[in-house]
Design a protein around this motif. Structure first.
Motif, PDB file in Angstrom:
ATOM      1  N   CYS A  22     101.151 -31.480  55.956  1.00 29.46           N
ATOM      2  CA  CYS A  22     102.676 -31.613  56.381  1.00 29.46           C
ATOM      3  C   CYS A  22     102.506 -31.962  57.719  1.00 29.46           C
ATOM      4  O   CYS A  22     102.199 -30.999  58.354  1.00 29.46           O
ATOM      5  N   HIS A  27     101.069 -27.282  57.166  1.00 29.24           N
ATOM      6  CA  HIS A  27     100.710 -26.680  55.902  1.00 29.24           C
ATOM      7  C   HIS A  27      99.719 -27.786  55.144  1.00 29.24           C
ATOM      8  O   HIS A  27     100.143 -29.031  55.167  1.00 29.24           O
ATOM      9  N   GLU A  41     106.068 -34.415  49.086  1.00 26.81           N
ATOM     10  CA  GLU A  41     106.827 -33.441  49.518  1.00 26.81           C
ATOM     11  C   GLU A  41     106.023 -32.282  49.847  1.00 26.81           C
ATOM     12  O   GLU A  41     105.002 -31.811  49.093  1.00 26.81           O
ATOM     13  N   CYS A  42     106.383 -31.477  50.982  1.00 25.74           N
ATOM     14  CA  CYS A  42     105.509 -30.158  51.338  1.00 25.74           C
ATOM     15  C   CYS A  42     105.735 -29.131  50.419  1.00 25.74           C
ATOM     16  O   CYS A  42     106.897 -28.752  50.145  1.00 25.74           O
ATOM     17  N   PRO A  43     105.026 -28.351  49.867  1.00 21.60           N
ATOM     18  CA  PRO A  43     105.324 -27.275  49.065  1.00 21.60           C
ATOM     19  C   PRO A  43     105.784 -26.053  49.814  1.00 21.60           C
ATOM     20  O   PRO A  43     106.355 -25.289  49.095  1.00 21.60           O
ATOM     21  N   CYS A  45     107.252 -26.194  53.237  1.00 22.33           N
ATOM     22  CA  CYS A  45     108.672 -26.558  53.831  1.00 22.33           C
ATOM     23  C   CYS A  45     109.682 -27.264  52.946  1.00 22.33           C
ATOM     24  O   CYS A  45     111.083 -27.522  53.317  1.00 22.33           O
ATOM     25  N   HIS A  46     109.237 -28.090  51.944  1.00 24.49           N
ATOM     26  CA  HIS A  46     109.800 -28.739  50.796  1.00 24.49           C
ATOM     27  C   HIS A  46     110.445 -30.171  51.765  1.00 24.49           C
ATOM     28  O   HIS A  46     111.175 -31.093  51.151  1.00 24.49           O
ATOM     29  N   ALA A  47     110.034 -30.292  53.187  1.00 24.24           N
ATOM     30  CA  ALA A  47     110.342 -31.722  53.591  1.00 24.24           C
ATOM     31  C   ALA A  47     109.277 -32.809  53.013  1.00 24.24           C
ATOM     32  O   ALA A  47     108.277 -32.404  52.642  1.00 24.24           O
ATOM     33  N   HIS A  48     110.075 -33.934  53.197  1.00 29.45           N
ATOM     34  CA  HIS A  48     109.017 -35.117  52.532  1.00 29.45           C
ATOM     35  C   HIS A  48     108.036 -35.805  53.954  1.00 29.45           C
ATOM     36  O   HIS A  48     108.262 -36.924  54.084  1.00 29.45           O
TER      37      HIS A  48
END
Length: 92
Positions: A22, A27, A41-43, A45-48
């Motif tokens: 990410c 991460h 999608e980052c597992p 922070c959930h940002a793309h």
């Protein structure tokens, strides 16, 4: 009499697999995604903002093409080979 629904088989789609990271939170994880995916999608922070850590390249002995800009690194997309440097699709 009962009716049993049958699910249609999904069409097979080519996938890539490898290390991802990410660019937002740094991460790292092992990812698998359909060909052409450039953002995930980052597992954590959930940002793309997920990107492939290493790009895909030809196997030993395969022809290596070079873009007009001099780059030999390409993204494999459903539309063709996209130059990672200048963003121009290669036509063969």
């Amino acid at each position: 009499m009962s009716v049993i629904p049958f699910k249609r088989p999904e069409l097979e789609q080519q996938h890539g697999a490898g290390q991802a990271f990410c660019i937002g939170c740094r991460h790292e994880w092992a990812a698998a995604a359909p060909t052409g995916t450039t953002q995930m999608e980052c597992p954590a922070c959930h940002a793309h903002l997920g990107r492939w850590k290493f790009e895909f390249y030809p196997a030993e002995g395969q022809m290596v093409r070079e873009c007009g800009c001099g780059n030999q690194l390409f993204y494999l997309t459903p539309d063709g080979h996209l130059c990672a440097n200048c963003g121009i699709y290669q036509r063969y």
